[in-house]
Design a protein around this motif. Structure first.
Motif, mmCIF file in Angstrom:
data_model
loop_
_atom_site.group_PDB
_atom_site.id
_atom_site.type_symbol
_atom_site.label_atom_id
_atom_site.label_comp_id
_atom_site.label_asym_id
_atom_site.label_seq_id
_atom_site.Cartn_x
_atom_site.Cartn_y
_atom_site.Cartn_z
ATOM 1 N N ASP A 83 57.434 54.613 41.043
ATOM 2 C CA ASP A 83 56.639 53.857 42.004
ATOM 3 C C ASP A 83 56.022 54.827 43.009
ATOM 4 O O ASP A 83 56.722 55.424 43.828
ATOM 5 N N ALA A 84 54.704 54.990 42.945
ATOM 6 C CA ALA A 84 54.004 55.940 43.811
ATOM 7 C C ALA A 84 54.178 55.610 45.287
ATOM 8 O O ALA A 84 54.042 56.487 46.135
ATOM 9 N N ASP A 85 54.501 54.354 45.606
ATOM 10 C CA ASP A 85 54.715 53.990 47.010
ATOM 11 C C ASP A 85 55.828 54.824 47.636
ATOM 12 O O ASP A 85 55.782 55.119 48.833
ATOM 13 N N ASP A 86 56.811 55.235 46.841
ATOM 14 C CA ASP A 86 57.885 56.090 47.354
ATOM 15 C C ASP A 86 57.315 57.431 47.831
ATOM 16 O O ASP A 86 57.693 57.929 48.895
ATOM 17 N N LEU A 87 56.415 58.008 47.049
ATOM 18 C CA LEU A 87 55.781 59.269 47.448
ATOM 19 C C LEU A 87 54.867 59.069 48.650
ATOM 20 O O LEU A 87 54.814 59.918 49.544
ATOM 21 N N VAL A 110 47.402 57.809 48.763
ATOM 22 C CA VAL A 110 47.137 56.408 48.451
ATOM 23 C C VAL A 110 47.739 56.083 47.093
ATOM 24 O O VAL A 110 47.455 56.749 46.100
ATOM 25 N N SER A 111 48.548 55.058 47.075
ATOM 26 C CA SER A 111 49.134 54.585 45.822
ATOM 27 C C SER A 111 48.048 53.975 44.952
ATOM 28 O O SER A 111 47.145 53.300 45.442
ATOM 29 N N GLY A 112 48.153 54.201 43.666
ATOM 30 C CA GLY A 112 47.215 53.602 42.729
ATOM 31 C C GLY A 112 47.263 52.087 42.733
ATOM 32 O O GLY A 112 46.306 51.429 42.320
ATOM 33 N N ALA A 113 48.358 51.515 43.227
ATOM 34 C CA ALA A 113 48.492 50.056 43.279
ATOM 35 C C ALA A 113 47.370 49.422 44.101
ATOM 36 O O ALA A 113 46.941 48.305 43.822
ATOM 37 N N VAL A 114 46.872 50.142 45.095
ATOM 38 C CA VAL A 114 45.796 49.638 45.949
ATOM 39 C C VAL A 114 44.538 49.337 45.129
ATOM 40 O O VAL A 114 43.751 48.473 45.483
ATOM 41 N N PHE A 115 44.381 50.012 43.999
ATOM 42 C CA PHE A 115 43.185 49.866 43.180
ATOM 43 C C PHE A 115 43.390 48.917 42.001
ATOM 44 O O PHE A 115 42.495 48.772 41.171
ATOM 45 N N ARG A 116 44.555 48.293 41.926
ATOM 46 C CA ARG A 116 44.827 47.329 40.860
ATOM 47 C C ARG A 116 44.597 45.918 41.379
ATOM 48 O O ARG A 116 44.942 45.615 42.526
ATOM 49 N N PRO A 117 44.034 45.027 40.568
ATOM 50 C CA PRO A 117 43.729 43.677 41.057
ATOM 51 C C PRO A 117 44.957 42.905 41.526
ATOM 52 O O PRO A 117 44.865 42.087 42.428
ATOM 53 N N ASP A 118 46.116 43.191 40.932
ATOM 54 C CA ASP A 118 47.337 42.467 41.306
ATOM 55 C C ASP A 118 48.246 43.279 42.240
ATOM 56 O O ASP A 118 49.333 42.847 42.580
ATOM 57 N N LEU A 119 47.800 44.474 42.659
ATOM 58 C CA LEU A 119 48.559 45.375 43.539
ATOM 59 C C LEU A 119 49.929 45.747 42.972
ATOM 60 O O LEU A 119 50.842 46.102 43.710
ATOM 61 N N ALA A 120 50.057 45.669 41.652
ATOM 62 C CA ALA A 120 51.335 45.979 41.010
ATOM 63 C C ALA A 120 51.686 47.454 41.210
ATOM 64 O O ALA A 120 50.829 48.333 41.089
ATOM 65 N N PRO A 121 52.951 47.738 41.515
ATOM 66 C CA PRO A 121 53.359 49.138 41.688
ATOM 67 C C PRO A 121 53.263 49.908 40.380
ATOM 68 O O PRO A 121 53.343 49.334 39.290
ATOM 69 N N GLY A 122 53.091 51.187 40.504
ATOM 70 C CA GLY A 122 53.029 52.064 39.342
ATOM 71 C C GLY A 122 53.186 53.501 39.789
ATOM 72 O O GLY A 122 53.288 53.794 40.982
ATOM 73 N N PRO A 123 53.172 54.427 38.863
ATOM 74 C CA PRO A 123 53.438 55.825 39.190
ATOM 75 C C PRO A 123 52.218 56.618 39.663
ATOM 76 O O PRO A 123 52.355 57.762 40.084
ATOM 77 N N TRP A 124 51.030 56.036 39.633
ATOM 78 C CA TRP A 124 49.806 56.804 39.865
ATOM 79 C C TRP A 124 49.404 56.881 41.326
ATOM 80 O O TRP A 124 49.557 55.923 42.088
ATOM 81 N N LEU A 125 48.873 58.046 41.707
ATOM 82 C CA LEU A 125 48.281 58.294 43.021
ATOM 83 C C LEU A 125 46.817 58.647 42.817
ATOM 84 O O LEU A 125 46.461 59.277 41.826
ATOM 85 N N ARG A 126 45.999 58.269 43.763
ATOM 86 C CA ARG A 126 44.603 58.716 43.774
ATOM 87 C C ARG A 126 44.519 59.766 44.887
ATOM 88 O O ARG A 126 44.796 59.475 46.044
ATOM 89 N N ILE A 127 44.166 60.987 44.511
ATOM 90 C CA ILE A 127 44.197 62.105 45.447
ATOM 91 C C ILE A 127 42.775 62.606 45.704
ATOM 92 O O ILE A 127 42.026 62.883 44.767
ATOM 93 N N ASN A 128 42.433 62.724 46.976
ATOM 94 C CA ASN A 128 41.151 63.285 47.385
ATOM 95 C C ASN A 128 41.249 64.798 47.234
ATOM 96 O O ASN A 128 42.098 65.443 47.841
ATOM 97 N N LEU A 129 40.398 65.376 46.423
ATOM 98 C CA LEU A 129 40.479 66.813 46.148
ATOM 99 C C LEU A 129 40.235 67.673 47.378
ATOM 100 O O LEU A 129 40.830 68.739 47.527
ATOM 101 N N ALA A 130 39.382 67.225 48.279
ATOM 102 C CA ALA A 130 39.138 68.004 49.496
ATOM 103 C C ALA A 130 40.404 68.084 50.343
ATOM 104 O O ALA A 130 40.743 69.137 50.876
#
Length: 66
Positions: free
Chosen positions: A14-18, A30-50
């Protein structure tokens, strides 16, 4: 190309832990859950490269998960 990458840590279900651990250290992730329609937890993060180039963020992302 792009300014964001999707990443996950192999030991984190669960990326929310990180996100919470990073926030406690003044690092914004930012947890990838923010970009899912159901806000379901998952392991993915969206990282700004800058922002990922920041040395504090790099040390956090390189450190083992505790």
């Amino acid at each position: 190309g792009g300014m964001f990458v999707w990443a996950r840590h192999r030991d984190v279900a669960d990326a929310d832990d990180l996100v919470q651990a990073a926030e406690a250290r003044g690092i914004g992730l930012v947890s990838g859950a923010v970009f899912r329609p159901d806000l379901a937890p998952g392991p993915w993060l969206r990282i700004n490269l800058a922002a990922a180039g920041d040395p504090v963020a790099q040390r956090f992302l390189d450190a083992p998960v505790s």
